[in-house]
Design a protein around this motif. Structure first.
Motif, PDB file in Angstrom:
ATOM      1  N   SER A  85      42.064   8.708  55.481  1.00  0.00           N
ATOM      2  CA  SER A  85      41.688   7.862  54.348  1.00  0.00           C
ATOM      3  C   SER A  85      41.860   6.390  54.702  1.00  0.00           C
ATOM      4  CB  SER A  85      42.535   8.215  53.121  1.00  0.00           C
ATOM      5  OG  SER A  85      42.243   7.351  52.050  1.00  0.00           O
ATOM      6  N   ASP A  89      38.964   3.546  54.728  1.00  0.00           N
ATOM      7  CA  ASP A  89      39.102   2.345  53.894  1.00  0.00           C
ATOM      8  C   ASP A  89      38.972   1.079  54.730  1.00  0.00           C
ATOM      9  OD1 ASP A  89      39.554   4.032  51.769  1.00  0.00           O
ATOM     10  OD2 ASP A  89      41.740   3.910  51.916  1.00  0.00           O
ATOM     11  N   SER A 148      41.168   2.891  48.442  1.00  0.00           N
ATOM     12  CA  SER A 148      39.854   3.533  48.400  1.00  0.00           C
ATOM     13  C   SER A 148      38.982   3.007  47.258  1.00  0.00           C
ATOM     14  CB  SER A 148      40.014   5.051  48.292  1.00  0.00           C
ATOM     15  OG  SER A 148      38.764   5.698  48.329  1.00  0.00           O
ATOM     16  N   PHE A 183      28.847   8.830  49.820  1.00  0.00           N
ATOM     17  CA  PHE A 183      30.294   8.682  49.959  1.00  0.00           C
ATOM     18  C   PHE A 183      30.998   8.971  48.639  1.00  0.00           C
ATOM     19  CE2 PHE A 183      29.787   5.482  53.657  1.00  0.00           C
ATOM     20  CZ  PHE A 183      29.809   6.524  54.575  1.00  0.00           C
ATOM     21  N   SER A 187      33.499  12.058  47.678  1.00  0.00           N
ATOM     22  CA  SER A 187      34.856  11.787  47.214  1.00  0.00           C
ATOM     23  C   SER A 187      35.170  12.567  45.944  1.00  0.00           C
ATOM     24  CB  SER A 187      35.028  10.282  46.961  1.00  0.00           C
ATOM     25  OG  SER A 187      36.284  10.002  46.373  1.00  0.00           O
ATOM     26  N   ARG A 190      35.432  16.334  46.775  1.00  0.00           N
ATOM     27  CA  ARG A 190      36.572  16.621  47.659  1.00  0.00           C
ATOM     28  C   ARG A 190      37.882  16.615  46.885  1.00  0.00           C
ATOM     29  NH1 ARG A 190      39.591  12.932  50.965  1.00  0.00           N
ATOM     30  NH2 ARG A 190      40.658  13.995  52.676  1.00  0.00           N
ATOM     31  N   ASN A 191      38.044  15.666  45.984  1.00  0.00           N
ATOM     32  CA  ASN A 191      39.261  15.564  45.175  1.00  0.00           C
ATOM     33  C   ASN A 191      38.889  14.911  43.851  1.00  0.00           C
ATOM     34  OD1 ASN A 191      41.798  14.642  44.017  1.00  0.00           O
ATOM     35  ND2 ASN A 191      42.733  15.022  46.010  1.00  0.00           N
ATOM     36  N   GLY A 195      38.555  11.123  43.078  1.00  0.00           N
ATOM     37  CA  GLY A 195      37.143  10.775  43.034  1.00  0.00           C
ATOM     38  C   GLY A 195      36.810   9.973  41.788  1.00  0.00           C
ATOM     39  N   ASP A 198      37.845   6.503  42.510  1.00  0.00           N
ATOM     40  CA  ASP A 198      36.839   5.797  43.315  1.00  0.00           C
ATOM     41  C   ASP A 198      35.629   5.421  42.471  1.00  0.00           C
ATOM     42  OD1 ASP A 198      38.413   6.020  45.567  1.00  0.00           O
ATOM     43  OD2 ASP A 198      37.426   7.834  46.296  1.00  0.00           O
TER      44      ASP A 198
END
Length: 300
Positions: A85, A89, A148, A183, A187, A190-191, A195, A198
């Motif tokens: 990560s 970043d 992030s 992207f 994100s 994935r989580n 996410g 973000d």
């Protein structure tokens, strides 16, 4: 080792590249926190455990913890979930931070990153709370990492300014807006909790640039505080360029002449670079752009 610290200090002293400063702060926080956690894990029955350290340095996903531990917000914009990560970043800050600074200046770029990171916390607390009410099975009791969403704020701010821009991604030319969208989707899947964080950073960066075009600057207050802090820590030296007419720059009691047929002097180049850093490349006049172009040709 001493030269490394000297070089790092010089970057902050010159205050010439905010993207580089952001990268250095992120690296210092990441490796510093990692070293502290590792050291604490080696101390048996330590008063401060690695978990206790995290609870007092990382922003919690629990709003009560955020309110009772407000000092964690100080480190929030520079915290990462893990090594990969952190690498992602740093790359986003390097690419999009530098490109965005060319358009709006380094200070506005920096404030967009910080404000996007902080806005993401409020965005997460609101959105995830609504989702949790709709679905009781949605729970998250971890930490919120701010580097992030700050990076996503830079990415979407750049896309807002240049929606038709393209980038080379592993040798393939692709629309920048499609790349950053991929992207963000990755994100979120994935989580989801992080996410959403973000997504908050992306929303802020995009809205900030759209409003900035209309004359509304959401980070105006932060920029004023930043200018005040800079003036306190680094008193501004009197510039040798009070005016910049086509054929001369003047200082009190001193006039510096330059010939259009000759390459710009080092003082003139420093002035032009400082002006780009503050207002972006578009702040230069046509004559100044020509002088900067001549300087780059002479450097080659």
């Amino acid at each position: 080792m001493g030269k490394v610290f000297t070089d790092i200090a010089e970057v902050f002293k010159r205050n010439s590249n905010q993207a580089t400063q952001l990268i250095m702060i992120n690296l210092i926080v990441f490796f510093g926190f990692t070293l502290i956690r590792f050291t604490l894990s080696l101390i048996p029955e330590s008063v401060v455990s690695p978990l206790s350290f995290d609870q007092n340095t990382l922003t919690s996903s629990n709003i009560v913890q955020v309110v009772t531990h407000p000092w964690t917000l100080l480190f929030h914009p520079f915290t990462q979930r893990g090594l990969f990560s952190m690498i992602f970043d740093v790359m986003m800050i390097y690419w999009f931070g530098n490109m965005l600074a060319d358009f709006i200046g380094g200070r506005k770029m920096l404030m967009t990153y910080l404000a996007g990171s902080y806005f993401a916390v409020a965005f997460y607390l609101i959105v995830w709370s609504v989702f949790s009410l709709l679905n009781k099975e949605l729970t998250y009791s971890g930490f919120l990492y701010g580097a992030s969403p700050g990076g996503f704020a830079l990415m979407y701010a750049y896309v807002a300014l240049n929606p038709e821009s393209e980038m080379l991604f592993f040798g393939i030319r692709i629309k920048t807006r499609l790349l950053v969208l991929a992207f963000l989707v990755l994100s979120i899947f994935r989580n989801p909790p992080l996410g959403i964080l973000d997504l908050g950073g992306a929303v802020f960066g995009y809205v900030q640039m759209k409003l900035l075009r209309t004359g509304i600057n959401l980070t105006y207050g932060m920029e004023k505080v930043s200018i005040w802090i800079t003036e306190v820590l680094q008193p501004r030296k009197r510039s040798i360029f009070q005016k910049y007419p086509p054929n001369k720059s003047s200082e009190r009691g001193k006039v510096i002449q330059f010939n259009r047929e000759l390459p710009p002097t080092e003082e003139e180049i420093d002035y032009l670079l400082d002006k780009i850093n503050k207002g972006g490349y578009s702040s230069l006049s046509n004559e100044e752009k020509n002088r900067l172009h001549k300087a780059s040709q002479s450097a080659d």
